[in-house]
Design an enzyme around this catalytic site. Structure first.
Site, PDB file in Angstrom:
ATOM      1  N   LYS A  71     -11.166  -5.615   1.766  1.00  0.00           N
ATOM      2  CA  LYS A  71     -10.875  -4.897   0.526  1.00  0.00           C
ATOM      3  C   LYS A  71     -11.982  -5.046  -0.524  1.00  0.00           C
ATOM      4  O   LYS A  71     -12.256  -4.113  -1.280  1.00  0.00           O
ATOM      5  CB  LYS A  71      -9.554  -5.378  -0.078  1.00  0.00           C
ATOM      6  CG  LYS A  71      -8.311  -4.846   0.609  1.00  0.00           C
ATOM      7  CD  LYS A  71      -7.079  -5.273  -0.175  1.00  0.00           C
ATOM      8  CE  LYS A  71      -5.826  -4.618   0.344  1.00  0.00           C
ATOM      9  NZ  LYS A  71      -4.652  -4.882  -0.501  1.00  0.00           N
ATOM     10  N   ASP A 107      -2.634   0.467  -4.958  1.00  0.00           N
ATOM     11  CA  ASP A 107      -1.642  -0.538  -5.367  1.00  0.00           C
ATOM     12  C   ASP A 107      -1.290  -0.373  -6.845  1.00  0.00           C
ATOM     13  O   ASP A 107      -0.145  -0.592  -7.247  1.00  0.00           O
ATOM     14  CB  ASP A 107      -2.173  -1.952  -5.129  1.00  0.00           C
ATOM     15  CG  ASP A 107      -2.168  -2.342  -3.663  1.00  0.00           C
ATOM     16  OD1 ASP A 107      -1.375  -1.755  -2.897  1.00  0.00           O
ATOM     17  OD2 ASP A 107      -2.953  -3.229  -3.280  1.00  0.00           O
TER      18      ASP A 107
END
Length: 295
Positions: A71, A107
């Protein structure tokens, strides 16, 4: 949906990827909407990340989700990184735009959208966060940019990490009303009790350790609070059950899981994911899995 020459491929890159629910969520959504897409998983070792990204372009893959350990490291290899992903320092969705790889962090959308109906209730009130990892970064970004909390208290076992997080967000977003506390001492009970929103961003309470709690006392929860656990397996954690028993509103990590997936889905397809229908089937799947594991 039958796979053919016109099937568009999306997927997940990470290591490991075996236990991800993303293939179930996305392939179900494609099936419901009749879209000719297929979601696959790709186990990519860190040393192979650059080659995997080239492969996305070469193979015409429409996009991928990104999970640990890529990520953060993937950012330097992308053509564009959205502002929220750049500030958070993590990308979890890549879109292949005609050979340009664009990175996003969905997110933030997932967390923000799941709390949207409580915005008036949460604005200018205290928030409490367990944990200072990657998920906490997305939560903090969302809170500061969308809800303007009166203060944010962060409780973490590693105080240095939490203090570093506070310094960073104070600098990049100009928000100064942070407090950092040790994870378990009794004095955080008062901070939890006085907070309108309490969020667990740690894996504490996740299957198979479903009996664990990030905080042991139930005297801190009460009506008027919103308690959010980012853990989604089990959907109703012991932490949430405890808060609910004291009258607090509770939000399962399933909400964020589905909503962040829905944003990735939209970025790849231009279509809205049938969120409620997908959530219904996901909850059913989690329930069946729990039943199998308990027998």
């Amino acid at each position: 949906m039958e796979i053919n020459a016109e099937t568009k491929i999306v997927g997940l890159i990470g290591h490991p990827v075996l236990h991800s629910f993303s293939p179930f969520i996305h392939n179900l959504a494609f099936e419901i909407l009749g879209l000719n897409y297929k979601y696959l998983t790709f186990d990519v070792l860190p040393e192979n990340l650059k080659d995997a990204l080239k492969g996305i372009i070469s193979l015409g893959i429409k996009g991928v989700n990104v999970t640990i350990p890529h990520k953060e490291t993937v950012i330097e290899n992308l053509d564009f990184v959205s502002p929220e992903a750049r500030i958070i320092g993590a990308v979890n969705t890549i879109v292949n735009d005609n050979g340009n790889l664009n990175g996003y962090n969905t997110d933030v959308f997932g967390f923000t959208e799941s709390l949207k109906k409580y915005k008036d209730l949460l604005s200018n009130t205290p928030a409490f966060i367990f944990g200072a990892g990657g998920s906490a970064r997305a939560v903090i970004y969302s809170l500061i940019t969308n809800f303007q909390p009166e203060r944010i208290v962060i409780a973490n076992r590693n105080l240095t990490r939490a203090e570093s997080l506070v310094r960073y967000f104070s600098q990049v977003l100009g928000y100064k009303d942070f407090e950092v506390k040790e994870f378990f001492p009794p004095e955080i009970a008062g901070d939890i009790k006085s907070s309108r929103l309490i969020v667990n961003t740690t894996p504490i309470g996740m299957y198979p350790n479903s009996n664990e709690l990030p905080f042991q006392s139930d005297e801190t929860f009460h009506e008027g609070q919103i308690v959010y656990d980012l853990v989604y397996n089990p959907p109703m954690t012991k932490f949430l059950k405890l808060a609910q028993s004291k009258g607090a509103k509770v939000i399962s990590g399933v909400e964020m899981l589905i909503l962040q997936a829905s944003k990735s889905f939209e970025l790849w397809t231009g279509k809205q994911m049938p969120v409620e229908e997908v959530k219904k089937f996901l909850l059913k799947k989690l329930k069946l899995r729990k039943k199998r594991n308990d027998t």
